[in-house]
Design an enzyme around this catalytic site. Structure first.
Site, PDB file in Angstrom:
ATOM      1  N   GLY A 290     -97.946 -68.567 -24.470  1.00  0.00           N
ATOM      2  CA  GLY A 290     -98.875 -69.663 -25.252  1.00  0.00           C
ATOM      3  C   GLY A 290     -99.732 -70.486 -24.066  1.00  0.00           C
TER       4      GLY A 290
ATOM      5  N   CYS B 236    -106.628 -64.370 -26.870  1.00  0.00           N
ATOM      6  CA  CYS B 236    -105.306 -64.694 -26.775  1.00  0.00           C
ATOM      7  C   CYS B 236    -104.643 -64.915 -28.154  1.00  0.00           C
ATOM      8  CB  CYS B 236    -104.892 -65.830 -25.841  1.00  0.00           C
ATOM      9  SG  CYS B 236    -103.162 -66.005 -25.822  1.00  0.00           S
TER      10      CYS B 236
END
Ligand SMILES: Cc1cc2nc3c(=O)[nH]c(=O)nc-3n(C[C@H](O)[C@H](O)[C@H](O)COP(=O)(O)OP(=O)(O)OC[C@H]3O[C@@H](n4cnc5c(N)ncnc54)[C@H](O)[C@@H]3O)c2cc1C
Ligand SMILES: Cc1cc2nc3c(=O)[nH]c(=O)nc-3n(C[C@H](O)[C@H](O)[C@H](O)COP(=O)(O)OP(=O)(O)OC[C@H]3O[C@@H](n4cnc5c(N)ncnc54)[C@H](O)[C@@H]3O)c2cc1C
Ligand SMILES: Cc1cc2nc3c(=O)[nH]c(=O)nc-3n(C[C@H](O)[C@H](O)[C@H](O)COP(=O)(O)O)c2cc1C
Ligand SMILES: Cc1cc2nc3c(=O)[nH]c(=O)nc-3n(C[C@H](O)[C@H](O)[C@H](O)COP(=O)(O)O)c2cc1C
Ligand code: FES
Ligand code: FES
Lengths: 304, 250, 304, 250
Positions: free
Chosen positions: A72, A130
């Site tokens: 994350g 991502c």
């Protein structure tokens, strides 16, 4: 030029091997294992506008010949990286690439611009792919128009060459690549992780706290090779290839597929020395398959 | 400093249900390991290494002992390894237990496969002349191991969930009945650590934590835990696995 | 209903295990290893309108925890299959699913309609996702509108329940799933292979004659689990799950992710007995994790 | 019929550069194998099995001999296997060489690691009283194996590409100088087989082919080869690996 050297926009690499973003932190830990000056370059962990704490744990899971991660984008923020991490890497005789992430166009611009004043960062890797950030990363990474917009914005904001890191989670990788090339990207970086999941059998629930994570490691190598091959035939900017590399022969496979340099990610976790071992092995692999140098290999596989 | 080392298996045996004791030979690690540190073990065919605590060290014999439980595919495979085989490990990894030279009585509280690092700690503390009290919790009689070893260090209370050995209950059930101690050290399942820190919130104590790891060296941010003030984080593989009970949020 | 049984549109399965299309031919070869009546169902190799010879060889390559294939839908054509293969499978007490492929909408309709007159085929698996056919398969499989059109056409042409087999090579699996559900699909089958490539180092060229191939095996399991999880929360038709299954625990993982039955492909090549071994092992795995029956598991993982 | 069998390694040794001879013990396969058939060998950590020809069988001792060359990761791993280990194989797989009872003189033409199946064939034919002529081609002296074994069956000519052993050249260079024969059998690299079928297009002959395999049992269509009329195809794993030279298109 020496046997292993390769020149890319902003990057005069003594060899084509660099650790992949997120798999090497900011180099400190691995500098205890070997001299980072041996590396062609180092791609830093993603930088965002301000500090991020990332997802809850568990953040990693093991899979067959691979792993899932949902870190994350945890990072200390671009200011801290420039103040505390870049100066450390400046001690080494290697190129430094900053991985730029964000949730909004403005954040991307801000992060990219912040690196303008640092002498020791040689290129940006624009992370539009991502899969672990909810707010925007993934849309930037799967929509050619959004990808082009963020590329243009970052190119305007930055005085460094920009390598756009593509997500494999798309129906049509070529249109993504062409969109960012047209938008001014100096190079491509591919592939990021493939979105996956593992169920924890005892609980019956996803093992990762974030539920999904990015699949990396040897499992995804065939997908990386396919995408690099497909894209390299149609774009003219260079590609930094990655996805499952663990050996010097893997590196050769990526170069033949159309990459001009490569990054090694997951394999560092299994073997902290993997990058230098690959660098040492490369000359032997080159001569085994009849190549004089890295530049002799690049593109050979796609030239017919 | 962590090295990548080749360690030779000297012996491997079952010491309780699904629980193995493996003695390893390696010069560097046997000279440098501190209680609380772990080995990050490469297992053929697996992407990620497996973290296993150092349960004992003999610097003269240059041996390291690890105890592990067969849980999934990785530990299953390690359980099949035979003496003579060479393992590739990173170690000694992580920080160790902080030892305050003023403490005279310490309490060790172990749960299940969290017991191993406490043995190395207990032996080290006992050598320094401190009084050791150990409370070890296991699921059942079949799971109990190292009772004699801990008894050799001092008073040892075994509890089992089903009462099939020692006292019945959880480690926290017997904590009241113990005398005074200066510091506790604990390792075991998260609910046990949470219960302990809740029962004795003001007591000085150190806990050893587990989390799924990527790199095991501090580079990947897989194994973080929020600090108590929630304003920061620590990496279990590098800043831990041992933390002051007050430092982190469980 | 017995512990392993599960009922799906057109399929009353004695257990949730079936060999995946293309990995089991038409059953003849594996019938020499065990009694096919043990299987929940059998999914036949793809059928096209007329005989196809497929791609040149090499057609397979090994990858880390997986393999690539580019068979190219070789099959004797739907008439031959109905005449020579279906009667053989009719000898066994198991459900038969026909995998329907084609290059054009008309070919799909033709193949689907041909199975209307066979008594021993219980459902169709609509293969809109084979990456090894150039003419149309792949477009059907990556464009929701095209997928909906072929689904509607096949539903109209056929009197059998239709399970649409989705391709993982898409940016948005959910919109594909919803499109075919809205178009009348009775169920989904997912996932097909992920497009990949391997470079043959000695020649510097792609190893497969077709250049790209479909990646299958344990390597892709996390992607399958993620897609099934994502889709099962949003659609109400059942899913036949597949992608890397080799053990009974893998089956449990697929069921928890949201599948109602599963298919086993690549694993048959490593162990010809894998399907029956999984069937024998399933009751133990169910009880190990505290489930009474397959129907007890289905959807447990996604119910929160 | 193909079975899934456990075979025990009795011995394994190097017989030429990167070339190994492994003797295996198994009842079923030793009783049923025919020359030309192969074993489909499971290798731990690999998705696909490896096809290896049966080079000899002793039905009394219940042994099977295979010869293999270390090429990639799979054969590399098999080369490390020690006596006592048990392998999981499918076999005997494929068809065998067709033997015409009217043939009195046969020619065996082997190239490199294509030689092994011809030895089992030659032994079988010799036992039946036929005259055997063998032409075996290798890269160099270091690669030569089984010279004595073939000489025991009849006239044997060895050729090497570099002339470091036997005659210099290719197997096709010596084919003219041989006398009459009724049938040839050949196994080796594709260019060699293509050259042979081109030189003696009207001669009765059988060739054994290689192709990358998926299932190895005929179910996956990975290993097909077009028939000579290009109207059909054959599966190498099931219809082959042996074909009449006139049956398929090389
Ligand atoms: C610092 C530390 C010290 C440890 N010391 C010991 C010890 O001394 N003895 C012992 O038996 N066990 C110990 N463990 C737990 C041990 O690491 C896991 O049981 C082991 O990794 C499980 O691997 P597996 O392949 O058998 O299980 P799988 O479930 O198949 O493993 C899958 C993945 O999850 C990880 N994983 C699974 N469970 C855990 C866990 N509890 N902690 C961390 N990672 C996990 C594995 O490492 C692997 O990456 C320790 C864990 C940590 C973090
Ligand atoms: C019917 C048949 C009989 C054979 N008999 C023998 C024998 O007696 N001795 C011997 O040394 N070799 C024999 N081979 C070749 C042998 O199968 C390959 O050398 C071996 O599979 C290579 O595996 P690897 O893992 O070392 O190579 P890798 O290149 O790593 O293998 C990768 C994949 O390609 C396949 N592959 C690679 N080369 C070949 C090939 N030439 N033929 C078929 N598949 C291949 C492998 O099986 C594997 O699936 C035979 C092949 C066939 C088809
Ligand atoms: C733990 C982990 C963290 C990662 N973090 C980042 C990141 O911050 N930015 C990024 O662009 N890629 C990140 N990646 C993706 C890698 O850089 C790389 O693209 C991918 O892992 C494929 O390469 P590999 O198979 O060699 O790991 C991360 C990967 C892993 C495994
Ligand atoms: C050799 C091979 C051939 C295949 N042929 C087909 C096919 O004809 N039709 C189809 O829908 N899927 C086909 N597939 C895909 C499988 O049915 C399955 O979806 C995929 O392989 C994932 O499952 P697995 O990992 O268990 O193999 C094929 C797969 C393989 C490996
Ligand atoms: S496991 Fe990588 S930082 Fe701890
Ligand atoms: S390998 Fe599957 S048909 Fe021959």
């Amino acid at each position: 030029m020496s046997q292993l050297a390769v020149n890319l926009p902003g990057l005069n690499l003594k060899n084509p091997i660099m650790p992949a973003s997120g798999c090497f932190g900011f180099g400190r830990e691995y500098s205890e294992f070997y001299d980072l000056s041996k590396l062609g370059a180092i791609i830093m962990k993603a930088a965002t506008g301000s500090e991020r704490f990332g997802n809850r744990t568990p953040r990693v899971a093991e899979t067959a010949s691979g792993m899932l991660n949902a870190i994350g984008l945890q990072n200390p923020g671009v200011e801290n990286i420039i103040k505390h991490e870049v100066p450390f890497l400046a001690n080494y005789n290697t190129s430094v690439i900053a991985n730029v992430a964000g949730s909004t166009l403005e954040e991307y611009e801000h992060v990219a611009a912040a690196f303008n004043d640092t002498e020791h960062v040689h290129a940006l890797e624009l992370n539009i792919s991502c899969p672990n950030v909810k707010e925007g990363g993934i849309q930037f990474g799967t929509d050619p128009e959004m990808a082009a917009r963020v590329t243009e914005a970052v190119k305007r904001a930055s005085n460094l060459p920009v390598y756009v890191k593509l997500s494999p989670n798309v129906s049509d990788i070529l249109s993504m690549a062409k969109a960012v090339e047209d938008a001014g990207a100096d190079g491509l970086s591919m592939i990021n992780t493939i979105t996956g999941m593992q169920i924890h059998l005892p609980s019956g629930k996803p093992l990762l706290a974030n539920k999904t994570g990015g699949l990396s490691g040897p499992a995804i190598k065939p997908v990386a090779i396919r995408m690099i091959y497909e894209v390299s035939q149609e774009v003219s900017i260079p590609i930094i290839g990655m996805g499952g590399i663990t050996t010097a022969e893997d590196v050769l496979e990526f170069l033949l597929a159309g990459a001009s340099a490569v990054a090694v990610g997951t394999a560092n976790f299994q073997n902290p020395f993997v990058c230098v071992e690959i660098i040492d092995e490369l000359p032997h692999v080159l001569s085994k398959y009849g190549y004089e140098s890295i530049t002799d290999v690049i593109g050979k596989g796609v030239s017919v | 400093m962590i090295n990548k080392e080749q360690v030779t298996i000297l012996s491997s045996k079952t010491i309780a249900l699904d629980t193995f004791e493996m003695v390893l030979n390696n010069h560097y690690i046997s000279q440098h390991a501190k209680p609380g540190q772990f080995l990050h073990i490469y297992v053929e065919g697996h992407t990620l290494r497996r973290p296993i605590s150092i349960a004992n060290v003999d610097p003269e014999q240059e041996t390291i002992t690890v105890l592990f439980k067969r849980m999934g595919a990785g530990t299953q495979k390690i359980a099949t390894y035979q003496p003579g085989m060479v393992l590739d490990v990173l170690g000694p990894s992580g920080n160790g237990f902080y030892i305050d030279s003023n403490d005279s009585t310490v309490l060790l509280i172990g749960g299940g496969i969290g017991v191993p690092p406490l043995y190395f700690l207990g032996k080290t503390l006992a050598k320094q002349g401190r009084k050791i009290i150990s409370v070890l919790g296991f699921q059942s009689k079949q799971h109990v191991f190292y009772e004699q070893e801990f008894k050799a260090l001092g008073e040892t209370i075994i509890v089992t969930n089903d009462g099939s050995f020692g006292e019945q209950g959880f480690v926290t059930d017997v904590m009241d009945s113990l005398g005074q101690y200066d510091c506790y050290y604990s390792c075991g399942p998260l609910p046990m650590l949470q219960a302990i820190t809740a029962i004795v919130p003001n007591q000085k104590g150190y806990i050893s934590l587990e989390e799924r790891m990527g790199c095991g060296v501090g580079a990947c941010f897989a194994c973080v835990i929020p600090t108590a003030d929630e304003a920061g984080y620590r990496k279990i593989c590098k800043d831990g696995p041992v933390f002051s009970a007050k430092e982190v949020t469980l």
